[in-house]
Design an enzyme around this catalytic site. Structure first.
Site, PDB file in Angstrom:
ATOM      1  CG  MET A   1      59.513  79.074 -15.969  1.00  0.00           C
ATOM      2  SD  MET A   1      58.876  80.698 -15.471  1.00  0.00           S
ATOM      3  CE  MET A   1      59.739  81.749 -16.622  1.00  0.00           C
TER       4      MET A   1
ATOM      5  N   GLY B   1      65.635  81.583 -13.212  1.00  0.00           N
ATOM      6  CA  GLY B   1      65.069  80.321 -12.721  1.00  0.00           C
ATOM      7  C   GLY B   1      63.876  80.526 -11.817  1.00  0.00           C
ATOM      8  CB  SER B   2      61.098  81.626 -11.698  1.00  0.00           C
ATOM      9  OG  SER B   2      61.154  81.844 -13.101  1.00  0.00           O
ATOM     10  NE  ARG B   3      55.256  75.723  -8.718  1.00  0.00           N
ATOM     11  CZ  ARG B   3      55.154  74.470  -8.288  1.00  0.00           C
ATOM     12  NH1 ARG B   3      56.230  73.761  -8.066  1.00  0.00           N
ATOM     13  NH2 ARG B   3      53.973  73.924  -8.067  1.00  0.00           N
TER      14      ARG B   3
END
Length: 213
Positions: free
Chosen positions: A84, A171-173
């Protein structure tokens, strides 16, 4: 727009207005751009949830960076990892209808979320959902910028497919672990949208009696 967006955006907007009021136009415009970025991050658009009873939908917006078969807690799974970016919608949704069996928070590092090591080493929140389609595990994983994982649900809560469950800031996953019988519908490089993109399908005889979300 999530209410968190106003908490972050309003102070930045006031700073921008103050700087412009004092004639510091360049600095004021910089903070105005930052305000726009922050408000854009916290947007929360409505999504059309697939009605196919066998569908497992994406829990996150972003780009598929890894698809693999592996072991999770001693059992085989099919993992789909979604990166993301700060420009994606960061509201997370439930991939299936079911009940939350467990929630586990794990401290860790803050590596770039697109790296494969992030799945194991980064700070993360793991929740397990069990429903008529079987069991699906979702990892909310912090990234290089993301320093706070938000989860709005509790163990034992019932979820509809595509229901909002939380977010990861800046921002990430997200990793999705599905049972080996699931037929995947995505591959590396695909862009998916939370709640509306189908990651996989359970066998029709398993999902035939699942109520639509």
């Amino acid at each position: 727009m999530l209410k968190e967006g106003y908490w972050y955006g309003l102070p930045l907007l006031l700073i921008s207005g103050g700087l412009i009021g004092f004639g510091l136009y360049a600095s004021g415009m910089f903070f105005l751009l930052v305000t726009g970025f922050v408000l854009n991050f916290f947007r929360d658009p409505e999504r059309i949830i697939p009605t196919e009873p066998c569908a497992i939908v994406s829990p996150a917006d972003g780009r598929v960076v890894e698809v693999r078969e592996e072991l999770f807690e001693g059992r085989p799974v099919r993992r789909v990892s979604i990166f993301m970016s700060p420009l994606d919608v960061h509201v997370n949704r439930s991939p299936i209808a079911g009940t939350i069996l467990g929630i586990a928070y794990k401290k860790g590092s803050f590596q770039m979320a697109s790296n494969a090591a992030a799945s194991l080493e980064n700070e993360q929140n793991v929740f397990t959902i069990q429903g008529a389609q079987g069991t699906v595990v979702v990892k909310q994983i912090a990234g290089l910028l993301a320093r706070r994982i938000v989860f709005w649900k509790n163990q034992g809560d019932g979820l509809a497919r595509g229901e909002r469950v939380g977010l990861i800031k800046f921002g990430s996953r997200a990793d999705v672990m599905m049972e080996p019988r699931v037929e995947l519908r995505v591959r590396v490089g695909d862009h998916v949208r939370a709640g509306s993109s189908i990651l996989g399908m359970t066998p029709s005889e398993v999902g035939a009696d699942i109520p639509q979300a």
